[in-house]
Motif scaffolding. Structure first.
Motif, mmCIF file in Angstrom:
data_model
loop_
_atom_site.group_PDB
_atom_site.id
_atom_site.type_symbol
_atom_site.label_atom_id
_atom_site.label_comp_id
_atom_site.label_asym_id
_atom_site.label_seq_id
_atom_site.Cartn_x
_atom_site.Cartn_y
_atom_site.Cartn_z
ATOM 1 N N LYS A 1 0.841 -1.187 0.000
ATOM 2 C CA LYS A 1 0.000 0.000 0.000
ATOM 3 C C LYS A 1 0.887 1.252 0.000
ATOM 4 C CE LYS A 1 -4.027 -2.118 0.315
ATOM 5 N NZ LYS A 1 -5.066 -2.019 -0.741
ATOM 6 N N THR A 2 0.371 2.319 -0.606
ATOM 7 C CA THR A 2 1.138 3.562 -0.739
ATOM 8 C C THR A 2 1.570 4.107 0.614
ATOM 9 O OG1 THR A 2 -0.103 4.119 -2.748
ATOM 10 C CG2 THR A 2 1.115 5.907 -1.668
ATOM 11 N N PHE A 3 0.668 4.033 1.611
ATOM 12 C CA PHE A 3 0.979 4.581 2.925
ATOM 13 C C PHE A 3 2.164 3.869 3.560
ATOM 14 C CE2 PHE A 3 0.357 4.423 7.566
ATOM 15 C CZ PHE A 3 0.434 5.777 7.847
ATOM 16 N N PHE A 4 2.169 2.545 3.499
ATOM 17 C CA PHE A 4 3.260 1.776 4.099
ATOM 18 C C PHE A 4 4.548 1.944 3.301
ATOM 19 C CE2 PHE A 4 -0.320 -0.277 6.140
ATOM 20 C CZ PHE A 4 0.157 -0.488 7.421
ATOM 21 N N LYS A 5 4.433 2.105 2.001
ATOM 22 C CA LYS A 5 5.618 2.357 1.188
ATOM 23 C C LYS A 5 6.258 3.684 1.557
ATOM 24 C CE LYS A 5 4.655 -0.300 -3.025
ATOM 25 N NZ LYS A 5 4.414 -0.215 -4.489
ATOM 26 N N ALA A 6 5.416 4.686 1.834
ATOM 27 C CA ALA A 6 5.931 6.007 2.199
ATOM 28 C C ALA A 6 6.726 5.958 3.503
ATOM 29 C CB ALA A 6 4.777 6.993 2.326
ATOM 30 N N LEU A 7 6.305 5.086 4.424
ATOM 31 C CA LEU A 7 6.990 4.963 5.708
ATOM 32 C C LEU A 7 8.311 4.211 5.581
ATOM 33 C CD1 LEU A 7 3.941 4.155 8.018
ATOM 34 C CD2 LEU A 7 5.157 6.321 7.809
ATOM 35 N N ARG A 8 8.537 3.580 4.418
ATOM 36 C CA ARG A 8 9.780 2.844 4.210
ATOM 37 C C ARG A 8 10.748 3.569 3.284
ATOM 38 N NH1 ARG A 8 6.211 -1.369 3.001
ATOM 39 N NH2 ARG A 8 7.077 -1.492 0.896
ATOM 40 N N THR A 9 10.381 4.756 2.846
ATOM 41 C CA THR A 9 11.251 5.493 1.922
ATOM 42 C C THR A 9 12.545 5.924 2.616
ATOM 43 O OG1 THR A 9 10.201 7.606 2.472
ATOM 44 C CG2 THR A 9 9.289 6.359 0.612
ATOM 45 N N ARG A 10 13.531 6.263 1.819
ATOM 46 C CA ARG A 10 14.826 6.703 2.367
ATOM 47 C C ARG A 10 14.658 7.969 3.205
ATOM 48 N NH1 ARG A 10 20.044 6.991 -1.429
ATOM 49 N NH2 ARG A 10 19.520 4.765 -1.422
ATOM 50 N N THR A 11 13.761 8.865 2.768
ATOM 51 C CA THR A 11 13.524 10.098 3.523
ATOM 52 C C THR A 11 12.989 9.789 4.916
ATOM 53 O OG1 THR A 11 13.034 11.325 1.488
ATOM 54 C CG2 THR A 11 12.260 12.276 3.567
ATOM 55 N N ALA A 12 12.010 8.868 4.983
ATOM 56 C CA ALA A 12 11.428 8.497 6.272
ATOM 57 C C ALA A 12 12.480 7.852 7.178
ATOM 58 C CB ALA A 12 10.255 7.533 6.060
ATOM 59 N N GLN A 13 13.318 7.002 6.596
ATOM 60 C CA GLN A 13 14.362 6.336 7.384
ATOM 61 C C GLN A 13 15.403 7.353 7.876
ATOM 62 O OE1 GLN A 13 13.948 2.994 8.093
ATOM 63 N NE2 GLN A 13 12.045 3.349 6.952
#
Length: 310
Positions: free
Chosen positions: A164-176
């Protein structure tokens, strides 16, 4: 097997033998201490903690040795889940969340400030660093009750949600990157507060202690427990990534030359990206494994990739 691998295996077994000897020594001394004023001394009170840590170190070593043989995903997941359940039941609920990895860090600062009653926890802090250097971050991935609670709560591992887009966003390099930045800030902040207050500051509002004791005392703890649960549902180990000072210390230990880490053989790597997609911690980037790898071994078992070596 190369000569380097042979030396590593020998070193592992020698270290394991030394741990057994230290365990037996502590048991002998603990059982030999009689009643009287000496039993009231602080170091006698911490013998059980030291014994527990020796047992943990032995299990840690055995897990790490077996990690190199991780190719059956079903067996690996079942074994890891069993170890994690035992660890969270014993180190977490049975001991009511005390002492935890954060308290090891705090106590080490207090010991260095001259508080002798924290010597035992300082020894454990040093042992964790040594074990991480020799065997990898098995503590974080398999044995730490704080990390295990978050691991069990995380729902983003399920395929239907993971994409899902929401969970993908939380795994992005920016989020990390944001979470790693928060971890550094939290590390500095906690260190300063422990030095100023001269006490284990985090223990005043520790949400994990509230969970393991099944008793929430203050409004602050209620809020932190709720935040921890919600964030853990959405992000894999948010506390570990954004706050845990011990996690940051162990990350730095894995950067020391010669430390044990899961590595990618660049010559045999096919650049398929499967290992990176399987890594819940998002520790694999550009076909390289970062310091935030918790040595869970999921990438090895799930991808059947010969280029990954534990």
């Amino acid at each position: 097997m190369t000569r380097t691998n042979s030396l590593t295996k020998v070193t592992q077994r020698i270290f394991l033998i030394l741990l057994f000897i230290s365990l037996l020594t502590l048991i002998f001394v603990n059982q030999s201490v009689g009643s009287g004023d000496i039993t009231q001394m602080w170091w006698i009170q911490w013998f059980k903690t030291l014994l527990q840590m020796n047992v943990v170190c032995i299990v840690w070593a055995l897990i790490s040795i077996k990690m190199g043989q991780t190719k059956n995903l079903t067996w690996h997941q079942s074994f890891r889940c069993l170890v994690m359940l035992i660890a969270v039941a014993y180190l977490g609920f049975a001991n009511k969340g005390c002492s935890c990895a954060v308290s090891y860090f705090q106590s080490s600062i207090l010991f260095l400030l001259g508080k002798e009653q924290f010597t035992a926890l300082f020894v454990i802090f040093c042992a964790l660093m040594v074990m991480t250097y020799v065997y990898g971050k098995v503590w974080c991935g398999w044995l730490c009750p704080l990390g295990i609670v978050q691991d069990f709560l995380y729902i983003g591992r399920f395929k239907k949600l993971r994409n899902k887009t929401f969970f993908k966003a939380l795994r992005t390099r920016t989020a990390q990157t944001i979470m790693r930045t928060l971890q550094v800030i939290s590390f500095i902040g906690l260190t300063v507060m422990v030095i100023i207050t001269q006490m284990p500051y985090f223990c005043r509002f520790d949400p994990f202690a509230a969970i393991f004791r099944l008793n929430i005392f203050t409004t602050t703890q209620w809020i932190l427990v709720i935040v921890l649960i919600i964030s853990s549902l959405l992000i894999c180990r948010p506390f570990c990534k954004s706050f845990c000072p011990m996690g940051l210390v162990l990350n730095l230990v894995t950067l020391i030359p010669g430390s044990h880490r899961i590595t990618v053989d660049s010559e045999t790597c096919k650049r398929c990206g499967n290992c990176g997609r399987k890594c819940q911690m998002n520790a694999i980037r550009n076909h390289k494994i970062g310091a935030d790898c918790i040595h869970c071994g999921e990438c090895i078992g799930s991808t059947q990739c010969e280029s990954l070596k534990a």
